[in-house]
Design a protein around this motif. Structure first.
Motif, PDB file in Angstrom:
ATOM      1  N   LYS A   1       1.210  -1.046  -0.235  1.00  0.00           N
ATOM      2  CA  LYS A   1      -0.033  -0.050   0.102  1.00  0.00           C
ATOM      3  C   LYS A   1       1.473   1.441  -0.026  1.00  0.00           C
ATOM      4  N   SER A   2       2.098   0.830   0.583  1.00  0.00           N
ATOM      5  CA  SER A   2       2.797   1.993   1.146  1.00  0.00           C
ATOM      6  C   SER A   2       3.699   2.325  -0.386  1.00  0.00           C
ATOM      7  N   GLU A   3       3.523   1.712  -1.726  1.00  0.00           N
ATOM      8  CA  GLU A   3       4.253   2.159  -3.006  1.00  0.00           C
ATOM      9  C   GLU A   3       2.616   3.553  -3.536  1.00  0.00           C
ATOM     10  N   GLN A   4       1.454   3.423  -3.699  1.00  0.00           N
ATOM     11  CA  GLN A   4       0.761   3.562  -4.119  1.00  0.00           C
ATOM     12  C   GLN A   4       0.925   4.867  -4.469  1.00  0.00           C
ATOM     13  N   ALA A   5       2.084   5.336  -3.573  1.00  0.00           N
ATOM     14  CA  ALA A   5       2.502   7.481  -4.221  1.00  0.00           C
ATOM     15  C   ALA A   5       3.364   7.531  -4.672  1.00  0.00           C
ATOM     16  N   ILE A   6       4.437   6.907  -4.933  1.00  0.00           N
ATOM     17  CA  ILE A   6       5.503   6.518  -6.222  1.00  0.00           C
ATOM     18  C   ILE A   6       5.521   6.172  -7.040  1.00  0.00           C
TER      19      ILE A   6
ATOM     20  N   GLY B   1      14.450   3.995   1.183  1.00  0.00           N
ATOM     21  CA  GLY B   1      15.258   5.849   1.405  1.00  0.00           C
ATOM     22  C   GLY B   1      15.429   6.054  -0.251  1.00  0.00           C
ATOM     23  N   CYS B   2      16.021   5.656  -1.087  1.00  0.00           N
ATOM     24  CA  CYS B   2      16.668   5.608  -1.753  1.00  0.00           C
ATOM     25  C   CYS B   2      15.533   5.286  -2.812  1.00  0.00           C
ATOM     26  N   GLU B   3      14.563   4.784  -2.963  1.00  0.00           N
ATOM     27  CA  GLU B   3      13.678   4.938  -3.754  1.00  0.00           C
ATOM     28  C   GLU B   3      13.152   6.328  -3.323  1.00  0.00           C
ATOM     29  N   ALA B   4      12.488   6.214  -2.490  1.00  0.00           N
ATOM     30  CA  ALA B   4      12.029   7.478  -1.825  1.00  0.00           C
ATOM     31  C   ALA B   4      12.849   8.700  -2.093  1.00  0.00           C
ATOM     32  N   SER B   5      13.472   9.191  -2.010  1.00  0.00           N
ATOM     33  CA  SER B   5      14.460  10.365  -2.598  1.00  0.00           C
ATOM     34  C   SER B   5      14.296  10.400  -3.908  1.00  0.00           C
ATOM     35  N   ILE B   6      14.261   9.579  -4.541  1.00  0.00           N
ATOM     36  CA  ILE B   6      14.408  10.158  -5.938  1.00  0.00           C
ATOM     37  C   ILE B   6      13.053  10.299  -5.811  1.00  0.00           C
ATOM     38  N   HIS B   7      11.934   9.578  -5.738  1.00  0.00           N
ATOM     39  CA  HIS B   7      10.338  10.152  -5.910  1.00  0.00           C
ATOM     40  C   HIS B   7      10.554  11.876  -5.905  1.00  0.00           C
ATOM     41  N   LEU B   8      11.085  12.184  -4.138  1.00  0.00           N
ATOM     42  CA  LEU B   8      10.612  13.165  -3.780  1.00  0.00           C
ATOM     43  C   LEU B   8      11.742  14.534  -4.529  1.00  0.00           C
ATOM     44  N   ALA B   9      12.638  13.863  -5.018  1.00  0.00           N
ATOM     45  CA  ALA B   9      13.886  14.570  -5.981  1.00  0.00           C
ATOM     46  C   ALA B   9      12.787  14.886  -7.227  1.00  0.00           C
ATOM     47  N   HIS B  10      12.127  13.752  -7.671  1.00  0.00           N
ATOM     48  CA  HIS B  10      11.599  14.085  -9.249  1.00  0.00           C
ATOM     49  C   HIS B  10      10.410  15.776  -9.274  1.00  0.00           C
ATOM     50  N   GLU B  11       9.871  15.626  -7.992  1.00  0.00           N
ATOM     51  CA  GLU B  11       9.305  16.806  -7.129  1.00  0.00           C
ATOM     52  C   GLU B  11       9.274  17.647  -7.013  1.00  0.00           C
ATOM     53  N   GLY B  12      10.725  17.967  -7.107  1.00  0.00           N
ATOM     54  CA  GLY B  12      11.582  19.057  -7.180  1.00  0.00           C
ATOM     55  C   GLY B  12      11.950  19.827  -5.882  1.00  0.00           C
ATOM     56  N   LYS B  13      11.484  18.224  -4.679  1.00  0.00           N
ATOM     57  CA  LYS B  13      12.272  18.786  -3.851  1.00  0.00           C
ATOM     58  C   LYS B  13      13.970  18.834  -3.372  1.00  0.00           C
ATOM     59  N   LYS B  14      14.335  20.046  -2.290  1.00  0.00           N
ATOM     60  CA  LYS B  14      15.736  19.060  -2.528  1.00  0.00           C
ATOM     61  C   LYS B  14      15.751  17.882  -1.080  1.00  0.00           C
TER      62      LYS B  14
ATOM     63  N   LEU C   1      21.116   1.144 -11.426  1.00  0.00           N
ATOM     64  CA  LEU C   1      20.678   2.374 -11.894  1.00  0.00           C
ATOM     65  C   LEU C   1      19.677   2.955 -10.868  1.00  0.00           C
ATOM     66  N   MET C   2      19.607   2.454 -10.022  1.00  0.00           N
ATOM     67  CA  MET C   2      18.953   3.138  -8.915  1.00  0.00           C
ATOM     68  C   MET C   2      19.792   4.900  -8.018  1.00  0.00           C
ATOM     69  N   LEU C   3      20.974   4.123  -7.973  1.00  0.00           N
ATOM     70  CA  LEU C   3      21.979   4.915  -8.089  1.00  0.00           C
ATOM     71  C   LEU C   3      22.290   6.075  -9.425  1.00  0.00           C
ATOM     72  N   GLN C   4      21.973   5.309 -10.249  1.00  0.00           N
ATOM     73  CA  GLN C   4      22.684   6.186 -11.362  1.00  0.00           C
ATOM     74  C   GLN C   4      21.257   7.658 -11.535  1.00  0.00           C
ATOM     75  N   GLU C   5      19.824   6.491 -10.802  1.00  0.00           N
ATOM     76  CA  GLU C   5      18.955   8.248 -11.119  1.00  0.00           C
ATOM     77  C   GLU C   5      19.016   9.102 -10.267  1.00  0.00           C
ATOM     78  N   MET C   6      20.424   8.891  -8.815  1.00  0.00           N
ATOM     79  CA  MET C   6      20.677   9.230  -7.684  1.00  0.00           C
ATOM     80  C   MET C   6      20.863  10.573  -8.203  1.00  0.00           C
ATOM     81  N   ASP C   7      21.732  10.101  -8.904  1.00  0.00           N
ATOM     82  CA  ASP C   7      23.157  10.590  -8.897  1.00  0.00           C
ATOM     83  C   ASP C   7      22.479  12.314  -9.593  1.00  0.00           C
TER      84      ASP C   7
END
Length: 648
Positions: A428-433, A523-536, A557-563
């Motif tokens: 259920k926690s994945e629905q916002a990402i 945590g890493c996947e949440a950080s990507i989503h929040l960054a995609h939303e324009g947050k620092k 690929l996840m780390l590459q996305e975070m870079d």
């Protein structure tokens, strides 16, 4: 009947062979490859299931044509090897008897020979052959193929194609993409030859054309020859889409089907195998453009799993055929469900790379959502139990739902208790990402299966010892999951703190400057989503590296996305949360403050062992599965749930 997806379901004739629909199973390598390159029985069963599932064609991958210059631990087809032809014949027959057309992919790795070898020492000791003398980025020397060796390789393609036809394969796919030998000759980056095989585009296409002529001579007219190419290499120095179109035109006279993929395996794995961070169908534009320049049918692929999208691709003339690989691991019966207008029952691929990571790690197959994968030889049908029993399942997460559905399919009376108002558990926690929407939708798919199978689902019902014993079950499956790990550090219960599992309920609380406390997978996947939303976003992790437990395909690929999107602070331990951020201690016990208005707590999960302890004596047979047994992955929960139900 009227087909919901008429273009996907329509037959197509290629060469003189008619295919029942436009949904083809893309090349996927086997697992139990013998030391001398034979197809093992587990792999035969693996390919057969895709034929049984309704695909128009099933491609067996990869058959290396010239062991002398390509020693990759993959399939070979050689009459001098006992069982080689027989194993190929049994495999072709296993696919064909279900109505699918068996195809064999012929390949040569060139300068990347040995890629699939598990023995890396042997891989580095091999002679590597490519267009020119060079040294690979990993330090392995490469020798330029001589004209004599090129002639041998060209002849070998024809010999193996002829054997494949004898074995019962009805189409040949020539692999000319993804950075393998033929791609290396196409590529101005790899091919610096000065003879008739280098320089001009005509010269760089010469080897592929010679190979195709050799194959045609071996298989005869009307036998479909498919050519797989990368529409663009997608890296600086490689050929682009414009040149990809010209390559397609050069080889078109010698083929019956053009299969357009993308990128190179060694330099762009995430392009060739799109991750969850990319749009579904992200590579379709390559096929769509190339199709404008050729007259033969064109196939496309790239993270496709939605019948509506695939129907649109064909209806709009972007391609004539869609290929799927991972989608047919998640649900081998996807084509049959589409043909039957039952697409709502498709179990969608999560693009989590468990399948490819498992092959890299253990040389086996596994799928997060499908426990059969890699184990098809053990049986693909759920048999009815000789004596129907009453089964209680505690927990409506992925493991519990899979267990309940499987038990119901076996003929048992199944009751599922879920303490919350919605099924899905941690999903259920994945629905916002957005890039994890398939994980959230998985809970709905599994729930629909349970309801259709007759499972008695009781929501808002906490499974106590008294309640379970009142049902007098013959068997109890405990799938109570886990709870977030929330350490008692100062400020962690503040209004500016959101537990990552609760983000979907509290996302409006998250401000524009965020600290993610915990650099694991969640945590890493949440950080990507929040960054995609324009947050620092800043990720704080106590260990020296992020998400070390993530699988070996998804993690890079996840780390590459975070870079470049996310600031990463490793080696810091959070000790206090304030309204201004997180106070940490570094590895030398120096105080470091990481600023942020909102803190996402992503410090892991803890098994609900209290539920297990309370219920462990409530039935003659009790099985504990998933996170409440040991915090792990959705893959384990689903696999354990399936087999727990089979054991009743």
């Amino acid at each position: 009947m009227e087909r919901k997806y008429p273009h996907l379901c329509s037959p197509i004739t290629i060469g003189k062979v008619r295919f029942r629909n436009r949904m083809f199973s893309a090349p996927m390598g086997g697992t139990d490859i013998t030391n001398d390159g034979c197809i093992g029985p587990k792999s035969t069963a693996f390919y057969e299931l895709r034929g049984k599932g309704g695909a128009g064609a099933v491609t067996v991958s990869e058959c290396m044509v010239h062991p002398k210059t390509d020693g990759s631990h993959a399939y070979h087809l050689d009459t001098s090897v006992l069982n080689s032809l027989a194993a190929a014949t049994y495999t072709a027959d296993a696919i064909r008897r279900h109505g699918a057309i068996p195809s064999l992919e012929l390949s040569h790795s060139g300068m990347y020979a040995g890629t699939y070898m598990t023995d890396k020492t042997k891989q580095h000791e091999m002679n590597q052959w490519g267009p020119i003398d060079t040294v690979r980025p990993d330090g392995v020397p490469v020798k330029a193929l001589t004209k004599e060796l090129i002639d041998e390789i060209v002849e070998a393609y024809g010999n193996v194609a002829g054997l494949a036809k004898r074995a019962g394969f009805e189409m040949i796919m020539i692999h000319g993409g993804h950075g393998w030998l033929l791609n290396q000759f196409f590529s101005p980056y790899f091919n610096k030859r000065t003879d008739e095989y280098g320089g001009s585009l005509e010269n760089r296409c010469r080897l592929a054309i010679e190979v195709l002529k050799s194959v045609r001579k071996a298989v005869g007219p009307g036998f479909p020859i498919e050519f797989r190419m990368s529409g663009s290499e997608l890296f600086e120095g490689g050929y682009d889409l414009d040149e990809g179109c010209r390559i397609a035109q050069m080889i078109e006279p010698y083929i019956d089907l053009l299969h357009v993929s993308a990128g190179t395996y060694q330099r762009g794995f995430g392009d060739t195998h799109p991750s969850m961070f990319k749009e579904h169908g992200c590579n379709v534009y390559l096929a769509a453009e190339i199709k404008k320049h050729v007259s033969v049918p064109v196939a496309t692929l790239g993270g496709l799993n939605d019948p509506a999208q695939m129907e649109q691709i064909i209806a709009e003339g972007k391609a004539d055929i869609v290929y799927m690989a991972r989608a047919l691991l998640a649900d081998p019966f996807l084509p049959r469900k589409v043909m039957a207008n039952e697409d709502e029952d498709i179990v969608r691929c999560l693009r989590c790379f468990t399948c490819m990571a498992e092959r890299a790690a253990t040389a086996t197959r596994r799928c997060t959502v499908n426990p059969l994968i890699g184990r098809e030889i053990e049986g693909c049908e759920i048999a009815k139990a000789p004596v129907p029993k009453k089964v209680v399942v505690v927990g409506g997460g992925p493991g519990g739902l899979k267990a309940a559905h499987t038990a119901a399919m076996r003929g048992h009376q199944v009751i599922l208790f879920e303490k919350e108002s919605e099924l899905g558990g941690i999903l259920k926690s994945e629905q916002a990402i957005p890039f994890k929407k398939e994980m959230y939708e998985l809970s709905h798919t599994f729930a629909r299966q349970c309801y259709k199978a007759g499972v008695d689902i009781r929501l808002n019902t906490k499974a106590t010892k008294e309640l379970v014993e009142k049902e007098h079950p013959d068997a109890l499956i405990i799938a109570a999951g886990s709870r977030p790990l929330v350490p008692e550090i100062e400020g962690i219960h503040g209004d500016n703190v959101v537990i990552v599992n609760q983000y979907y309920l509290e996302k409006d609380k998250v401000q524009d400057e965020v600290v993610v406390l915990g650099g694991g997978l969640a945590g890493c996947e949440a950080s990507i989503h929040l960054a995609h939303e324009g947050k620092k976003v800043t990720v704080v992790e106590m260990r020296d590296e992020l998400a070390p437990d993530a699988n070996v395909r998804h993690r890079p690929l996840m780390l590459q996305e975070m870079d470049g999107l996310v600031e990463i602070r490793t080696g810091l331990r959070g000790v206090r949360i304030t309204e201004n951020g997180v106070e940490c201690m570094d590895q030398e016990d120096h105080k470091v403050t990481v600023p942020g208005k909102t803190v996402i707590c992503a410090l892991g999960q803890r098994s609900r062992t209290d539920v297990v302890d309370e219920l462990r004596d409530c039935a003659p047979y009790v099985c504990t599965i998933g996170d409440c047994a040991k915090v792990a992955t959705i893959t384990n929960a689903v696999y354990q749930g399936y087999h727990a139900a089979l054991d009743i």
